[in-house]
Enzyme design. Sequence first.
Site, PDB file in Angstrom:
ATOM      1  N   VAL A 221       0.685  -1.233  -0.078  1.00  0.00           N
ATOM      2  CA  VAL A 221      -0.217   0.195   0.232  1.00  0.00           C
ATOM      3  C   VAL A 221       0.643   1.166  -0.256  1.00  0.00           C
ATOM      4  CG1 VAL A 221      -1.812   1.111   1.680  1.00  0.00           C
ATOM      5  CG2 VAL A 221      -2.208  -1.107   1.082  1.00  0.00           C
TER       6      VAL A 221
ATOM      7  N   LYS B 153      -7.735  -1.962   9.005  1.00  0.00           N
ATOM      8  CA  LYS B 153      -8.755  -2.184   9.729  1.00  0.00           C
ATOM      9  C   LYS B 153      -8.365  -2.950  11.147  1.00  0.00           C
ATOM     10  CE  LYS B 153      -7.301  -5.321   6.170  1.00  0.00           C
ATOM     11  NZ  LYS B 153      -7.163  -5.064   5.140  1.00  0.00           N
TER      12      LYS B 153
ATOM     13  N   LYS C  85     -13.083  -5.834   9.092  1.00  0.00           N
ATOM     14  CA  LYS C  85     -14.210  -4.792   8.559  1.00  0.00           C
ATOM     15  C   LYS C  85     -15.223  -4.314   8.047  1.00  0.00           C
ATOM     16  CE  LYS C  85     -10.533  -5.462   4.567  1.00  0.00           C
ATOM     17  NZ  LYS C  85     -10.392  -5.909   3.118  1.00  0.00           N
TER      18      LYS C  85
HETATM   19  N1  LIG Z   1      -2.408  -4.781   0.461  1.00  0.00           N
HETATM   20  C1  LIG Z   1      -3.630  -4.594   0.155  1.00  0.00           C
HETATM   21  O1  LIG Z   1      -4.452  -4.433  -0.639  1.00  0.00           O
HETATM   22  C2  LIG Z   1      -4.762  -4.158   1.541  1.00  0.00           C
HETATM   23  C3  LIG Z   1      -5.346  -3.428   1.197  1.00  0.00           C
HETATM   24  C4  LIG Z   1      -6.491  -2.582   2.151  1.00  0.00           C
HETATM   25  C5  LIG Z   1      -6.189  -2.347   3.286  1.00  0.00           C
HETATM   26  N2  LIG Z   1      -4.528  -2.898   3.296  1.00  0.00           N
HETATM   27  C6  LIG Z   1      -3.685  -2.821   4.437  1.00  0.00           C
HETATM   28  O2  LIG Z   1      -2.291  -1.723   4.565  1.00  0.00           O
HETATM   29  C7  LIG Z   1      -1.525  -2.160   5.499  1.00  0.00           C
HETATM   30  C8  LIG Z   1      -0.890  -2.338   4.687  1.00  0.00           C
HETATM   31  O3  LIG Z   1      -0.858  -3.142   3.887  1.00  0.00           O
HETATM   32  P1  LIG Z   1       0.347  -3.498   2.765  1.00  0.00           P
HETATM   33  O4  LIG Z   1       0.018  -4.954   2.263  1.00  0.00           O
HETATM   34  O5  LIG Z   1       1.408  -2.951   2.249  1.00  0.00           O
HETATM   35  O6  LIG Z   1       1.538  -4.706   4.083  1.00  0.00           O
HETATM   36  P2  LIG Z   1       2.894  -4.764   3.459  1.00  0.00           P
HETATM   37  O7  LIG Z   1       3.132  -4.953   1.867  1.00  0.00           O
HETATM   38  O8  LIG Z   1       3.500  -5.588   4.193  1.00  0.00           O
HETATM   39  O9  LIG Z   1       4.057  -3.235   3.559  1.00  0.00           O
HETATM   40  C9  LIG Z   1       3.737  -3.141   5.354  1.00  0.00           C
HETATM   41  C10 LIG Z   1       5.313  -2.192   5.693  1.00  0.00           C
HETATM   42  O10 LIG Z   1       5.292  -1.714   7.168  1.00  0.00           O
HETATM   43  C11 LIG Z   1       6.695  -2.298   7.201  1.00  0.00           C
HETATM   44  N3  LIG Z   1       6.025  -2.564   8.278  1.00  0.00           N
HETATM   45  C12 LIG Z   1       5.339  -3.297   9.187  1.00  0.00           C
HETATM   46  N4  LIG Z   1       6.027  -3.665  10.122  1.00  0.00           N
HETATM   47  C13 LIG Z   1       6.755  -2.526  11.250  1.00  0.00           C
HETATM   48  C14 LIG Z   1       7.833  -2.276  12.189  1.00  0.00           C
HETATM   49  N5  LIG Z   1       7.105  -2.631  13.439  1.00  0.00           N
HETATM   50  N6  LIG Z   1       8.564  -1.639  11.939  1.00  0.00           N
HETATM   51  C15 LIG Z   1       9.068  -1.329  11.111  1.00  0.00           C
HETATM   52  N7  LIG Z   1       8.054  -0.591   9.654  1.00  0.00           N
HETATM   53  C16 LIG Z   1       7.181  -1.837   9.399  1.00  0.00           C
HETATM   54  C17 LIG Z   1       6.848  -3.275   6.387  1.00  0.00           C
HETATM   55  O11 LIG Z   1       8.052  -3.296   6.746  1.00  0.00           O
HETATM   56  P3  LIG Z   1       9.174  -4.480   5.045  1.00  0.00           P
HETATM   57  O12 LIG Z   1       9.104  -4.634   3.943  1.00  0.00           O
HETATM   58  O13 LIG Z   1      10.619  -4.426   6.253  1.00  0.00           O
HETATM   59  O14 LIG Z   1       8.750  -5.862   6.201  1.00  0.00           O
HETATM   60  C18 LIG Z   1       6.792  -2.989   5.076  1.00  0.00           C
HETATM   61  O15 LIG Z   1       7.066  -1.911   4.444  1.00  0.00           O
HETATM   62  C19 LIG Z   1      -2.325  -2.785   6.844  1.00  0.00           C
HETATM   63  O16 LIG Z   1      -3.247  -2.450   7.395  1.00  0.00           O
HETATM   64  C20 LIG Z   1      -3.721  -3.586   4.833  1.00  0.00           C
HETATM   65  O17 LIG Z   1      -4.508  -4.684   6.189  1.00  0.00           O
HETATM   66  C21 LIG Z   1      -3.796  -3.658   2.959  1.00  0.00           C
END
Ligand SMILES: NC(=O)c1ccc[n+]([C@@H]2O[C@H](COP(=O)([O-])OP(=O)(O)OC[C@H]3O[C@@H](n4cnc5c(N)ncnc54)[C@H](OP(=O)(O)O)[C@@H]3O)[C@@H](O)[C@H]2O)c1
Length: 430
Positions: free
Chosen positions: A14, A105, A205
């Site tokens: 995201v 969420k 959600k």
């Molecule tokens: N993916 C979707 O389509 C989608 C849709 C709607 C909502 N969301 C929501 O959006 C949010 C992010 O989702 P995502 O899919 O983008 O997740 P993701 O790809 O796993 O990305 C999370 C990011 O946050 C970093 N991170 C996580 N914990 C951390 C910490 N403790 N300290 C520093 N950095 C940290 C991760 O670092 P690393 O890369 O180093 O692991 C990564 O860069 C979530 O809440 C999810 O529920 C996602």
Amino acid sequence: MKTIKVGMLGIGNVGSGTYKALEMNCAAIEKSAGVHLEITKILNRRPEAKRAVDVPREKYTPDPYDIINDPEIQIVTEVMGGIEPATTYMADALRAGKHVVTANKAALAVNGQMLQQLAMENHVMLRFEASVGGGIPIINAIADPLVSNQYDEVLGILNGTTNYILTSMTDNGADYAEVLKDAQAKGLAEADPTADVEGLDVANKLSILISLLFGKRVLPQDIPTQGITAVSSIDINYATEFGYKIKLLARAKKTDGRLTCSVEPTLLPLSHPMAAVSNEFNAVYIRGNAVDELMFYGKGAGPLPTGSAVLGDIIDIANCIVKGAAFDVQPLLQYDSTLEAAGEGSAQYYLRMSVPDQPGVLGSITSTFAKYGIGIQSVMQRAEGGSASEVPLIFIIYRTDRRVLNEALAEIRGKGYADNIDAVMRVQER
Ligand SMILES: NC(=O)c1ccc[n+]([C@@H]2O[C@H](COP(=O)([O-])OP(=O)(O)OC[C@H]3O[C@@H](n4cnc5c(N)ncnc54)[C@H](OP(=O)(O)O)[C@@H]3O)[C@@H](O)[C@H]2O)c1
């Protein structure tokens, strides 16, 4: 032109999508909103890792407080995920007088009330459009022009992974395990798909939608939730024969001061608009007392669709900052309703059981249903598909309270001939 600086916590799916959406639309945003938005700092705990977007190295910081305490940053975007430390970072950003935009969420379903309170106390905004339905603009739509309504029902197909799996099982006759592998290979399911396939993501959600639409706090763990792991291609085929599609449906309904809700695989009649929502698409259907039926449809996940929803919230806040507008115009999670939480409530159900191919068994089961006041809408007994001595028996029963149904099924099990009640699934009425 005024520049508004944004800090971002996380640069995964995201985060990258948000960054890219801003790169793609920067000029149009400047033209329409009259503001230059700049993501100046990004929390990245692995600066060496390859990311989906090219970000100048100097924007990265390993310290979240480098962003939270930066006096030049006015908006903090939380796209890390997980309840902690994301909640703490968002709370500290709000305390530091930053507006917060989040897609999280899980954190909102549990800590939304506290975060919203902090936003109000600090005269800043907490926006969370991307947290439900990804790219579908549902939250701000419910909270803003449609606030003139009282809602009595919401239905949602709110998880792209499970909808893709169920669509593929329906269209290709494939089994769950096979389709899950294919979804993982295509990047449509996580390596650990538990939160998606067990319905936990959808429960988060639905908890947010319930507080927005009905003003009641129902924690995700208090929503009766069943995932799709037990849905078999056998049930999908029978559902098709009866004129239904099986979807993982989130639902909540207000009737006579009571709120019923659940997340569960549900048979939707083909004539229902939600039955046509396929693959990784999501939809939210709501009914209001003024607007009547409404349906929102679109991509519920993915870097760019979700990033566009995050960016939309950032632009709204930037607009308010530029106009000097009041900051209490924001979607309100409400928790003060006196509605009584009433579990799953009543519904029609689809039942499949394996029974001995003997005279009297069907009669005994229907007598038990009659004893509990359960009416049968359709029944089908098929020799094929069962073992030599057992046959599948399929019922669709009229509207029944789930607790009464459970008692009747326990009595049927106790009779010794239907140990295997293979499927019990809600049927959505049109
Ligand atoms: N993916 C979707 O389509 C989608 C849709 C709607 C909502 N969301 C929501 O959006 C949010 C992010 O989702 P995502 O899919 O983008 O997740 P993701 O790809 O796993 O990305 C999370 C990011 O946050 C970093 N991170 C996580 N914990 C951390 C910490 N403790 N300290 C520093 N950095 C940290 C991760 O670092 P690393 O890369 O180093 O692991 C990564 O860069 C979530 O809440 C999810 O529920 C996602």
